[in-house]
Design a protein around this motif. Structure first.
Motif, PDB file in Angstrom:
ATOM      1  N   ARG A   1       0.832  -1.212   0.000  1.00 47.02           N
ATOM      2  CA  ARG A   1       0.000   0.000   0.000  1.00 47.02           C
ATOM      3  C   ARG A   1       0.864   1.258   0.000  1.00 47.02           C
ATOM      4  O   ARG A   1       0.500   2.263  -0.634  1.00 47.02           O
ATOM      5  CB  ARG A   1      -0.944  -0.015   1.199  1.00 47.02           C
TER       6      ARG A   1
ATOM      7  N   ASN B   1       1.995   1.716  -3.607  1.00 44.62           N
ATOM      8  CA  ASN B   1       0.890   2.181  -4.452  1.00 44.62           C
ATOM      9  C   ASN B   1       0.599   3.658  -4.212  1.00 44.62           C
ATOM     10  O   ASN B   1       0.330   4.417  -5.155  1.00 44.62           O
ATOM     11  CB  ASN B   1      -0.367   1.351  -4.191  1.00 44.62           C
ATOM     12  N   LEU B   2       0.633   4.057  -2.948  1.00 48.14           N
ATOM     13  CA  LEU B   2       0.385   5.462  -2.616  1.00 48.14           C
ATOM     14  C   LEU B   2       1.481   6.347  -3.199  1.00 48.14           C
ATOM     15  O   LEU B   2       1.199   7.395  -3.792  1.00 48.14           O
ATOM     16  CB  LEU B   2       0.302   5.647  -1.102  1.00 48.14           C
TER      17      LEU B   2
ATOM     18  N   TYR C   1       1.088   6.819  -6.836  1.00 50.07           N
ATOM     19  CA  TYR C   1      -0.068   7.654  -7.150  1.00 50.07           C
ATOM     20  C   TYR C   1       0.340   9.102  -7.432  1.00 50.07           C
ATOM     21  O   TYR C   1      -0.321   9.805  -8.213  1.00 50.07           O
ATOM     22  CB  TYR C   1      -1.044   7.594  -5.971  1.00 50.07           C
TER      23      TYR C   1
ATOM     24  N   LEU D   1      -8.886   8.948  -0.532  1.00 52.67           N
ATOM     25  CA  LEU D   1      -8.006   8.104  -1.348  1.00 52.67           C
ATOM     26  C   LEU D   1      -8.628   6.731  -1.587  1.00 52.67           C
ATOM     27  O   LEU D   1      -8.503   6.158  -2.673  1.00 52.67           O
ATOM     28  CB  LEU D   1      -6.640   7.961  -0.680  1.00 52.67           C
ATOM     29  N   GLN D   2      -9.299   6.213  -0.573  1.00 55.67           N
ATOM     30  CA  GLN D   2      -9.966   4.919  -0.725  1.00 55.67           C
ATOM     31  C   GLN D   2     -11.011   4.973  -1.833  1.00 55.67           C
ATOM     32  O   GLN D   2     -11.146   4.028  -2.624  1.00 55.67           O
ATOM     33  CB  GLN D   2     -10.605   4.489   0.591  1.00 55.67           C
TER      34      GLN D   2
ATOM     35  N   VAL E   1      -7.142   3.911  -3.869  1.00 53.27           N
ATOM     36  CA  VAL E   1      -5.826   3.890  -3.228  1.00 53.27           C
ATOM     37  C   VAL E   1      -6.030   3.579  -1.748  1.00 53.27           C
ATOM     38  O   VAL E   1      -6.406   4.451  -0.966  1.00 53.27           O
ATOM     39  CB  VAL E   1      -5.085   5.228  -3.398  1.00 53.27           C
TER      40      VAL E   1
ATOM     41  N   THR F   1      -5.128   2.940   2.016  1.00 57.43           N
ATOM     42  CA  THR F   1      -4.066   3.282   2.972  1.00 57.43           C
ATOM     43  C   THR F   1      -4.430   2.893   4.399  1.00 57.43           C
ATOM     44  O   THR F   1      -3.687   3.182   5.328  1.00 57.43           O
ATOM     45  CB  THR F   1      -3.775   4.803   2.942  1.00 57.43           C
TER      46      THR F   1
END
Length: 309
Positions: free
Chosen positions: A30, A33-34, A37, A264-265, A269, A271
């Protein structure tokens, strides 16, 4: 005269959030991925392990794990500033040495919190971090949370060192920000901290900014910076006002970071939720979060299209 390339630190830096799994443990997938982004959003880089990254709520090993994942994911694409401040100088040095080993571009630190330390103690705390690596150092002044307000006397003493290249000014006065710039000279970097006064900070001499709400609207802060550089101050004022309305709404939730992580979710994304004692959003908050995300996305589209004309 500094021997470091300061230009690479000018612009917009996202104060990166933490990323946890469902059990509240740092999740490297995660984190990666963040970090990815933000690669194509226009930002210069990431500030890892600071207030927005919940660094002071994590163990040294967790903070190392976060940085290693970030460096693996985007270390060759974004500039990485690592917040290494901890309550003990020993832990701060350990984190600083680790940051250099990982290939970070710079380190940064708040003074130690809880104890009301003297200027001599804070100077010694920072100096040991500075001396432990060859990396440039950025002072992090955030008196409203640390209880320590950096004086111009100590600042000038620290800024006289070649390794000390900048200050993240998160105090609420743009006058103090301007004084930091004036007392250290044009070459010295000053980063605006309060997101709601980004434009004010830039006008008063800041070279860029490091901020937590940038994480859900990086394109807006990059465009705000572009308006400023182009001298389009009315457009910049309009965008800063719109950003500030978003920030006000973000601050209405149980915690700022609970809200930003929820946004973000919605964008796919993941977190996790903030680490306790910070609170996630409530189940009843999701409708408002969705509305706010819609506002951000519309503003991004509007100002991106305007900039292209």
């Amino acid at each position: 005269m500094t021997t470091y390339d300061l230009d690479k630190f000018k612009g917009v830096f996202v104060a990166m959030y933490s990323a946890y799994d469902e059990e509240g443990n740092v999740c490297t997938d995660r984190v990666k991925n963040l970090a990815k982004y933000y690669v194509n959003t226009g930002v210069e880089g990431l500030y890892v392990g600071g207030s927005s990254g919940e660094g002071v709520l994590q163990t040294v090993e967790e903070r190392k794990k976060m940085l290693e994942a970030v460096m693996e994911a985007v270390g060759d694409q974004l500039k990485i500033i690592v917040h290494v401040g901890a309550n003990s100088t020993k832990e701060s040095i350990e984190l600083a040495v680790h940051a250099e080993k990982c290939g970070a571009d710079a380190i940064s630190s708040i003074p130690a919190v809880y104890y009301r330390l003297s200027e001599d103690a804070v100077e010694n705390h920072w100096q040991q971090m500075i001396d432990s690596t060859s990396l440039p150092f950025i002072i992090y002044n955030i008196p409203q949370t640390t209880g320590f307000n950096l004086t111009q006397t100590l600042f000038k003493k620290m800024a006289a060192q070649d390794k000390v290249i900048g200050v993240k000014m998160s105090g609420e006065s743009v006058y103090e920000l301007q004084q930091f710039k004036a007392n250290a000279g044009k070459e010295f970097l000053v980063f605006n901290g309060p997101d709601e006064q980004y434009l004010g900070g830039r006008i008063m001499g800041a070279d860029g900014g490091i901020g937590g709400t940038y994480g859900v609207m990086p394109e807006l802060f990059c465009q705000l910076d572009e308006y400023f550089k182009q001298g389009e101050i009315e457009k910049a004022q309009e965008l800063q006002a719109a950003i500030n309305e978003i920030i006000t709404r973000l601050l209405s939730f149980p915690s700022l970071y609970g809200a930003t992580k929820a946004i973000l979710q919605l964008r796919g994304v993941e977190t996790g939720i903030p680490r306790s004692p910070m609170l996630p959003i409530k189940d009843t908050d999701w409708a408002e979060v969705e509305k706010l995300n819609g506002v951000i996305e519309r503003l991004v589209a509007e100002h991106t299209n305007t900039a292209k004309k």
